[in-house]
Design a protein around this motif. Sequence first.
Motif, short mmCIF file in Angstrom:
data_model
loop_
_atom_site.label_atom_id
_atom_site.label_comp_id
_atom_site.label_asym_id
_atom_site.label_seq_id
_atom_site.Cartn_x
_atom_site.Cartn_y
_atom_site.Cartn_z
N LEU A 275 25.97 29.79 49.70
CA LEU A 275 27.05 30.18 50.61
C LEU A 275 27.06 31.70 50.80
O LEU A 275 26.82 32.45 49.85
N PRO A 276 27.36 32.14 52.02
CA PRO A 276 27.52 33.59 52.22
C PRO A 276 28.83 34.05 51.60
O PRO A 276 29.89 33.50 51.88
N ILE A 277 28.73 35.05 50.72
CA ILE A 277 29.91 35.55 50.01
C ILE A 277 30.15 37.01 50.40
O ILE A 277 29.21 37.81 50.40
N LEU A 278 31.38 37.33 50.71
CA LEU A 278 31.75 38.73 50.94
C LEU A 278 32.30 39.28 49.63
O LEU A 278 33.34 38.82 49.14
N PHE A 279 31.60 40.26 49.05
CA PHE A 279 32.07 40.84 47.79
C PHE A 279 33.19 41.83 48.05
O PHE A 279 33.04 42.75 48.85
N GLU A 280 34.33 41.60 47.38
CA GLU A 280 35.53 42.38 47.70
C GLU A 280 35.99 43.32 46.59
O GLU A 280 36.67 44.29 46.84
N ARG A 281 35.69 42.97 45.34
CA ARG A 281 36.17 43.82 44.24
C ARG A 281 35.36 43.55 42.98
O ARG A 281 34.59 42.59 42.93
N ARG A 282 35.58 44.41 41.97
CA ARG A 282 34.93 44.17 40.68
C ARG A 282 35.50 42.92 40.06
O ARG A 282 36.69 42.63 40.21
N GLY A 283 34.68 42.19 39.32
CA GLY A 283 35.15 40.99 38.64
C GLY A 283 35.80 41.34 37.31
O GLY A 283 35.89 42.52 36.95
N ARG A 284 36.26 40.31 36.60
CA ARG A 284 36.92 40.59 35.33
C ARG A 284 35.91 41.01 34.27
O ARG A 284 36.17 41.85 33.44
N LYS A 285 34.73 40.41 34.34
CA LYS A 285 33.72 40.75 33.33
C LYS A 285 32.84 41.88 33.83
O LYS A 285 32.65 42.06 35.02
N GLY B 42 29.86 44.06 35.05
CA GLY B 42 28.68 43.73 35.86
C GLY B 42 28.93 42.62 36.86
O GLY B 42 28.01 42.18 37.55
N GLN B 43 30.18 42.18 36.92
CA GLN B 43 30.49 41.07 37.82
C GLN B 43 31.25 41.57 39.04
O GLN B 43 32.06 42.47 38.94
N LEU B 44 30.98 40.95 40.18
CA LEU B 44 31.80 41.20 41.36
C LEU B 44 32.51 39.91 41.73
O LEU B 44 32.05 38.82 41.43
N ALA B 45 33.66 40.08 42.40
CA ALA B 45 34.39 38.92 42.90
C ALA B 45 34.40 38.98 44.41
O ALA B 45 34.60 40.04 45.00
N GLY B 46 34.15 37.84 45.01
CA GLY B 46 34.13 37.79 46.45
C GLY B 46 34.76 36.51 46.95
O GLY B 46 35.38 35.77 46.18
N LYS B 47 34.61 36.28 48.25
CA LYS B 47 35.14 35.04 48.82
C LYS B 47 34.09 34.33 49.66
O LYS B 47 33.28 34.97 50.35
N SER B 48 34.15 33.01 49.59
CA SER B 48 33.30 32.22 50.48
C SER B 48 33.99 32.13 51.83
O SER B 48 35.14 32.55 51.99
N ALA C 165 37.48 31.85 45.81
CA ALA C 165 37.06 33.02 45.05
C ALA C 165 35.75 32.69 44.37
O ALA C 165 35.58 31.60 43.81
N VAL C 166 34.80 33.64 44.40
CA VAL C 166 33.48 33.41 43.80
C VAL C 166 33.14 34.59 42.89
O VAL C 166 33.26 35.75 43.30
N HIS C 167 32.78 34.29 41.64
CA HIS C 167 32.38 35.34 40.69
C HIS C 167 30.88 35.31 40.49
O HIS C 167 30.28 34.23 40.43
N CYS C 168 30.30 36.49 40.36
CA CYS C 168 28.85 36.57 40.39
C CYS C 168 28.40 37.88 39.76
O CYS C 168 29.05 38.91 39.94
N GLN C 169 27.29 37.87 39.02
CA GLN C 169 26.71 39.12 38.53
C GLN C 169 26.17 39.88 39.72
O GLN C 169 25.34 39.35 40.46
N ALA C 170 26.61 41.10 39.92
CA ALA C 170 26.12 41.87 41.06
C ALA C 170 26.44 43.34 40.86
O ALA C 170 27.42 43.68 40.19
N GLY D 11 28.50 31.79 40.63
CA GLY D 11 27.16 31.58 41.17
C GLY D 11 26.24 32.75 40.91
O GLY D 11 26.61 33.68 40.20
N GLU D 12 25.03 32.66 41.48
CA GLU D 12 24.05 33.72 41.35
C GLU D 12 23.53 34.10 42.71
O GLU D 12 23.37 33.25 43.58
N ILE D 13 23.29 35.40 42.86
CA ILE D 13 22.77 35.89 44.14
C ILE D 13 21.39 35.26 44.39
O ILE D 13 20.55 35.19 43.49
#
Length: 447
Positions: A391-401, A403-409, A414-419, A442-444
């Motif tokens: 899925l195309p995800i727009l990364f919007e902010r840093r994630g909780r962990k 090295g993680q970013l949080a984005g939206k599908s 909400a989608v969390h991903c190493q990025a 998910g993963e990039i």
Amino acid sequence: MAMGDQLIRDEPKRVHIRTYGCQMNVYDSERMRDALTDSGYVDTDRAEDADLVILNTCHIREKATEKVYSELGRFKARKRENPNLRIAVAGCVAQAEGEEVMRRQPLVDFVVGPQSYHRLAEMVRTDSRETNTDFPRASKFDSLPERSTIQRRASAFLTVQEGCDKFCSFCVVPYTRGAESSRPVESILQEAERLVEQGVREIVLLGQNVNAYHGIGADNRQWSLAEIINRLARIEGLCRIRFTTSHPLDMTDDLIAAFAECDKLMPYLHLPVQTGSDKVLKAMNRRHCAADYLDIIGKIRAARPDILLSGDFIVGFPGESESDFEQTLSIVRQVRYGHAYSFRYSPRPGTPVADRPQVDSAAAADRLGRLQTLLRSQQEMALQSMVGRRLPILFERRGRKRGQLAGKSEYQHAVHCQADDDMLGEVTEVYISSAEANSLSGEIVVA
Ligand code: SAH
Ligand code: SF4
Ligand code: F3S
């Protein structure tokens, strides 16, 4: 101003704004923050550092209003420590019961209603205890300073319409936000272009009744929300458009068609029905029946088969019987929501049904529990159906962990991903590997 505060203190004054309620309050808080920054204030997320605290409040249910009073109570000690601290109440409680707030809580310095935020800078300069809850003719949008260049997230709210003329019998919004009014097209386009210049990639158009939008364009014609969306889609750099909240009656054919025709309009729609019972719909003054709603949903799904639908529900509306409630369960099963909010009816002062006999409290609580179980299972199904997809995800902010970013599908999950941080503001393809209760991971996908 010979010995004004500014001259004595080296440090700039600090403002702390707390936001309750809907996205329109989130938007208003941002505009207030911008206006106060213009007057020399610095924003702080720590109330204990603030010289000015603004509570931007919500009046929609009793709990929301009570929260404001208990929050204010907590500021008593702080104000004793710092007598210069100023406390303001803004938002819908301010509008609905501003005078009462001033009476009940002497520590409140001023009250400002949602249509008077352009007067905020002036109000913070004066020392008098004041209530400003006018519905001025000039719109706050035209009188507030332009949106500043404060670091923006990739997704931004943009209010295009305010107030409501629907008068659903349970709802305070027509009283707190006033009559329905649409911003002129040009001022929306200018604000959108500015946001995109500042790095915004997704705009969420807001209104209490956003699809009733009918603002005047430079061509002197009334534009529909669909026309605004199609025009915004031409802005280069803007990737995604959403809108909320819509009323079923204003779900016009051109807006439904936009879901099929406009690539940038995301496949997600919040379209509250409140109840599945025609009898209750009538008593709520929703002005449509359950079959009308299902018809509209059918048309929307025909235009955009993968759309994720979201809704609001009220259980325990005065007069709701067990069989009325079962019709709510039934419409939920027919629609299959990907996401929803559900509330127990809360009688609101000044609304036409506030004094009607209430549904037995235990029965209402039981119904809410059953509805929420059903809605949760539908939400889980929607999340699970995303696992294994790219899925195309727009990364919007840093994630909780780290090295993680949080984005939206596109479906607003909400989608969390190493990025890496440099992916912020980018739309990237992500392989969805798992679903949690409210989000995905998910993963990039490496090209
Ligand atoms: N304009 C939107 C709703 C705005 S209020 C619409 O018409 O759909 C957000 C939600 O709060 C409503 O959809 C409703 O489900 C809920 N709500 C409003 N008044 C309420 C009340 N008195 N008690 C319980 N829930 C309420
Ligand atoms: Fe309230 Fe929405 Fe009804 Fe307007 S349409 S009265 S905002 S519930
Ligand atoms: Fe609450 Fe006012 Fe929004 S009552 S939901 S903050 S319009």
